[in-house]
Design a protein around this motif. Structure first.
Motif, PDB file in Angstrom:
ATOM      1  N   ALA A 125       0.838  -1.196   0.000  1.00 60.09           N
ATOM      2  CA  ALA A 125       0.000   0.000   0.000  1.00 60.09           C
ATOM      3  C   ALA A 125       0.877   1.252   0.000  1.00 60.09           C
ATOM      4  CB  ALA A 125      -0.900   0.001   1.242  1.00 60.09           C
ATOM      5  N   PRO A 126       0.326   2.382  -0.434  1.00 59.60           N
ATOM      6  CA  PRO A 126       1.132   3.593  -0.528  1.00 59.60           C
ATOM      7  C   PRO A 126       1.735   4.021   0.808  1.00 59.60           C
ATOM      8  CG  PRO A 126      -1.145   4.046  -1.163  1.00 59.60           C
ATOM      9  CD  PRO A 126      -1.044   2.599  -0.867  1.00 59.60           C
ATOM     10  N   SER A 127       1.186   3.537   1.906  1.00 58.75           N
ATOM     11  CA  SER A 127       1.718   3.917   3.218  1.00 58.75           C
ATOM     12  C   SER A 127       2.953   3.115   3.602  1.00 58.75           C
ATOM     13  CB  SER A 127       0.638   3.743   4.286  1.00 58.75           C
ATOM     14  OG  SER A 127       0.222   2.379   4.318  1.00 58.75           O
ATOM     15  N   LEU A 128       3.444   2.237   2.718  1.00 57.61           N
ATOM     16  CA  LEU A 128       4.653   1.465   2.988  1.00 57.61           C
ATOM     17  C   LEU A 128       5.767   2.430   3.379  1.00 57.61           C
ATOM     18  CD1 LEU A 128       5.987  -1.384   2.864  1.00 57.61           C
ATOM     19  CD2 LEU A 128       6.688  -0.805   0.534  1.00 57.61           C
ATOM     20  N   ASP A 129       6.365   2.184   4.538  1.00 54.87           N
ATOM     21  CA  ASP A 129       7.457   3.039   4.994  1.00 54.87           C
ATOM     22  C   ASP A 129       8.717   2.211   5.172  1.00 54.87           C
ATOM     23  OD1 ASP A 129       7.072   1.632   7.386  1.00 54.87           O
ATOM     24  OD2 ASP A 129       6.186   3.320   8.441  1.00 54.87           O
ATOM     25  N   SER A 130       9.789   2.856   5.582  1.00 60.48           N
ATOM     26  CA  SER A 130      11.074   2.169   5.676  1.00 60.48           C
ATOM     27  C   SER A 130      11.038   1.055   6.719  1.00 60.48           C
ATOM     28  CB  SER A 130      12.185   3.165   5.987  1.00 60.48           C
ATOM     29  OG  SER A 130      11.923   3.839   7.204  1.00 60.48           O
ATOM     30  N   ARG A 131      10.418   1.282   7.844  1.00 58.86           N
ATOM     31  CA  ARG A 131      10.344   0.265   8.902  1.00 58.86           C
ATOM     32  C   ARG A 131       9.588  -0.958   8.409  1.00 58.86           C
ATOM     33  NH1 ARG A 131       6.665  -1.278  12.204  1.00 58.86           N
ATOM     34  NH2 ARG A 131       5.299   0.486  11.865  1.00 58.86           N
ATOM     35  N   SER A 132       8.451  -0.740   7.774  1.00 58.64           N
ATOM     36  CA  SER A 132       7.648  -1.850   7.248  1.00 58.64           C
ATOM     37  C   SER A 132       8.392  -2.613   6.159  1.00 58.64           C
ATOM     38  CB  SER A 132       6.325  -1.342   6.683  1.00 58.64           C
ATOM     39  OG  SER A 132       5.576  -0.706   7.684  1.00 58.64           O
ATOM     40  N   THR A 133       9.092  -1.880   5.297  1.00 59.59           N
ATOM     41  CA  THR A 133       9.860  -2.532   4.234  1.00 59.59           C
ATOM     42  C   THR A 133      10.933  -3.427   4.837  1.00 59.59           C
ATOM     43  OG1 THR A 133       9.480  -0.653   2.762  1.00 59.59           O
ATOM     44  CG2 THR A 133      11.287  -2.138   2.182  1.00 59.59           C
ATOM     45  N   LEU A 134      11.671  -2.904   5.805  1.00 65.48           N
ATOM     46  CA  LEU A 134      12.718  -3.701   6.437  1.00 65.48           C
ATOM     47  C   LEU A 134      12.117  -4.914   7.143  1.00 65.48           C
ATOM     48  CD1 LEU A 134      15.730  -3.972   6.956  1.00 65.48           C
ATOM     49  CD2 LEU A 134      15.415  -2.623   9.042  1.00 65.48           C
ATOM     50  N   GLU A 135      10.997  -4.753   7.812  1.00 63.76           N
ATOM     51  CA  GLU A 135      10.340  -5.882   8.481  1.00 63.76           C
ATOM     52  C   GLU A 135       9.917  -6.955   7.473  1.00 63.76           C
ATOM     53  OE1 GLU A 135       7.166  -4.284  10.863  1.00 63.76           O
ATOM     54  OE2 GLU A 135       8.562  -3.408  12.309  1.00 63.76           O
ATOM     55  N   LEU A 136       9.387  -6.536   6.323  1.00 64.49           N
ATOM     56  CA  LEU A 136       9.030  -7.500   5.274  1.00 64.49           C
ATOM     57  C   LEU A 136      10.257  -8.292   4.842  1.00 64.49           C
ATOM     58  CD1 LEU A 136       6.662  -5.345   3.039  1.00 64.49           C
ATOM     59  CD2 LEU A 136       6.021  -7.398   4.307  1.00 64.49           C
ATOM     60  N   TRP A 137      11.354  -7.593   4.612  1.00 63.98           N
ATOM     61  CA  TRP A 137      12.569  -8.258   4.163  1.00 63.98           C
ATOM     62  C   TRP A 137      13.145  -9.175   5.239  1.00 63.98           C
ATOM     63  CZ3 TRP A 137      14.995  -3.305   1.635  1.00 63.98           C
ATOM     64  CH2 TRP A 137      14.399  -3.090   0.392  1.00 63.98           C
ATOM     65  N   LEU A 138      13.064  -8.760   6.475  1.00 63.47           N
ATOM     66  CA  LEU A 138      13.607  -9.596   7.556  1.00 63.47           C
ATOM     67  C   LEU A 138      12.791 -10.866   7.742  1.00 63.47           C
ATOM     68  CD1 LEU A 138      14.618  -6.918  10.203  1.00 63.47           C
ATOM     69  CD2 LEU A 138      16.103  -8.161   8.599  1.00 63.47           C
ATOM     70  N   GLY A 139      11.542 -10.852   7.336  1.00 65.41           N
ATOM     71  CA  GLY A 139      10.682 -12.021   7.447  1.00 65.41           C
ATOM     72  C   GLY A 139      10.848 -13.013   6.308  1.00 65.41           C
ATOM     73  N   SER A 140      11.755 -12.741   5.399  1.00 70.11           N
ATOM     74  CA  SER A 140      11.988 -13.594   4.235  1.00 70.11           C
ATOM     75  C   SER A 140      13.455 -14.040   4.218  1.00 70.11           C
ATOM     76  CB  SER A 140      11.683 -12.801   2.960  1.00 70.11           C
ATOM     77  OG  SER A 140      12.291 -13.379   1.835  1.00 70.11           O
ATOM     78  N   ARG A 141      13.673 -15.326   4.118  1.00 68.09           N
ATOM     79  CA  ARG A 141      15.036 -15.879   4.157  1.00 68.09           C
ATOM     80  C   ARG A 141      15.949 -15.247   3.101  1.00 68.09           C
ATOM     81  NH1 ARG A 141      15.701 -22.182   4.397  1.00 68.09           N
ATOM     82  NH2 ARG A 141      14.435 -21.683   6.199  1.00 68.09           N
ATOM     83  N   GLY A 142      15.488 -15.157   1.845  1.00 71.44           N
ATOM     84  CA  GLY A 142      16.323 -14.605   0.779  1.00 71.44           C
ATOM     85  C   GLY A 142      16.650 -13.135   0.971  1.00 71.44           C
ATOM     86  N   HIS A 143      15.655 -12.367   1.401  1.00 71.38           N
ATOM     87  CA  HIS A 143      15.872 -10.933   1.628  1.00 71.38           C
ATOM     88  C   HIS A 143      16.822 -10.713   2.797  1.00 71.38           C
ATOM     89  CE1 HIS A 143      12.062 -11.015  -0.585  1.00 71.38           C
ATOM     90  NE2 HIS A 143      12.496  -9.889  -1.097  1.00 71.38           N
ATOM     91  N   ARG A 144      16.595 -11.455   3.867  1.00 66.65           N
ATOM     92  CA  ARG A 144      17.455 -11.346   5.047  1.00 66.65           C
ATOM     93  C   ARG A 144      18.898 -11.699   4.680  1.00 66.65           C
ATOM     94  NH1 ARG A 144      16.047 -11.426  10.515  1.00 66.65           N
ATOM     95  NH2 ARG A 144      17.816 -11.917  11.851  1.00 66.65           N
ATOM     96  N   ALA A 145      19.070 -12.747   3.867  1.00 67.53           N
ATOM     97  CA  ALA A 145      20.419 -13.144   3.430  1.00 67.53           C
ATOM     98  C   ALA A 145      21.089 -12.012   2.654  1.00 67.53           C
ATOM     99  CB  ALA A 145      20.352 -14.410   2.593  1.00 67.53           C
ATOM    100  N   ASN A 146      20.341 -11.325   1.795  1.00 64.47           N
ATOM    101  CA  ASN A 146      20.915 -10.188   1.078  1.00 64.47           C
ATOM    102  C   ASN A 146      21.332  -9.089   2.051  1.00 64.47           C
ATOM    103  OD1 ASN A 146      21.284 -10.569  -1.644  1.00 64.47           O
ATOM    104  ND2 ASN A 146      19.311  -9.747  -2.243  1.00 64.47           N
ATOM    105  N   LEU A 147      20.487  -8.784   3.028  1.00 63.64           N
ATOM    106  CA  LEU A 147      20.799  -7.744   4.002  1.00 63.64           C
ATOM    107  C   LEU A 147      22.036  -8.083   4.821  1.00 63.64           C
ATOM    108  CD1 LEU A 147      17.175  -6.994   5.231  1.00 63.64           C
ATOM    109  CD2 LEU A 147      18.592  -5.512   3.787  1.00 63.64           C
ATOM    110  N   LEU A 148      22.232  -9.373   5.102  1.00 64.13           N
ATOM    111  CA  LEU A 148      23.354  -9.812   5.936  1.00 64.13           C
ATOM    112  C   LEU A 148      24.550 -10.318   5.130  1.00 64.13           C
ATOM    113  CD1 LEU A 148      21.407 -11.656   8.777  1.00 64.13           C
ATOM    114  CD2 LEU A 148      22.598  -9.445   8.903  1.00 64.13           C
ATOM    115  N   ASN A 149      24.552 -10.117   3.838  1.00 65.04           N
ATOM    116  CA  ASN A 149      25.655 -10.585   3.012  1.00 65.04           C
ATOM    117  C   ASN A 149      26.899  -9.736   3.322  1.00 65.04           C
ATOM    118  OD1 ASN A 149      27.494 -11.153   0.921  1.00 65.04           O
ATOM    119  ND2 ASN A 149      25.834 -11.599  -0.507  1.00 65.04           N
ATOM    120  N   PRO A 150      27.954 -10.355   3.873  1.00 66.76           N
ATOM    121  CA  PRO A 150      29.145  -9.588   4.232  1.00 66.76           C
ATOM    122  C   PRO A 150      29.920  -9.070   3.019  1.00 66.76           C
ATOM    123  CG  PRO A 150      29.548 -11.925   4.558  1.00 66.76           C
ATOM    124  CD  PRO A 150      28.092 -11.784   4.184  1.00 66.76           C
TER     125      PRO A 150
END
Length: 185
Positions: A125-150
């Protein structure tokens, strides 16, 4: 709401092509739709806040923060605009160009011994904000792996809001976010 992540590791270009295809999860839809307006201050604020939150998450896990990259910002903005304008959600460009080739147009590999890129996508939804986006990504194995890729050293983020297009977004208003990660040595 949608999510997708993709990654390319430093390898031969043939291996990178295989990885890009293996990790592209979304479906490409070819359609024409109304143009999307330019990026406003609110969208740029979301981009900058999301980079800060990604870096806070990374440092809390003992990883180096990512440097903002104008080249990766440009790649992310181009892709977010295209998806919002054309009503599709995928790592590939509308014309089928793999995500790593699209990013390479902005974040060149020439002149470097090692080059790798990855990508996280989200829409809601248009109200998607940075906190919500990060939470969505943290709830997904592939997204979390990208965020934590050293391996990653740089990041570019772009959020685009749209009044809606009839394809995948069902005509409703939405926000689409692209985060492009990279490393060149």
């Amino acid at each position: 709401m949608g999510l997708s992540s993709s990654v390319c590791m430093p390898m031969s270009m043939t291996m990178i092509r295989r990885l890009s295809l293996a990790f592209a999860f979304a479906t490409l839809t070819l359609c024409s739709a109304p143009a999307v307006a330019g990026v406003d201050a609110q969208q740029r604020g979301l981009d900058l806040t999301l980079v800060r939150q990604i870096n806070a998450f990374r440092t809390s896990h003992g990883l180096a923060p990512l440097r903002p990259s104008p080249a990766l910002d440009a790649a992310a903005l181009e892709h977010s605009r295209e998806m919002a304008r054309d009503g599709y959600f995928a790592h590939s460009s509308r014309d089928g160009l793999p995500f790593w080739r699209r990013i390479e147009q902005f974040y060149a590999l020439r002149g470097y011994a090692s080059w790798s890129v990855g990508e996280n996508l989200a829409w809601a939804a248009p109200s998607l904000d940075s906190r919500s986006t990060l939470e969505l990504w943290l709830g997904s194995r592939g997204h979390r792996a990208n965020l934590l890729n050293p391996r990653w050293r740089e990041v570019g983020v772009a959020a685009v809001h749209s009044a809606g297009v009839p394809q995948i977004f069902g005509g409703d208003a939405f926000t689409v976010v692209t985060a492009d990660f990279g490393a060149r040595t």
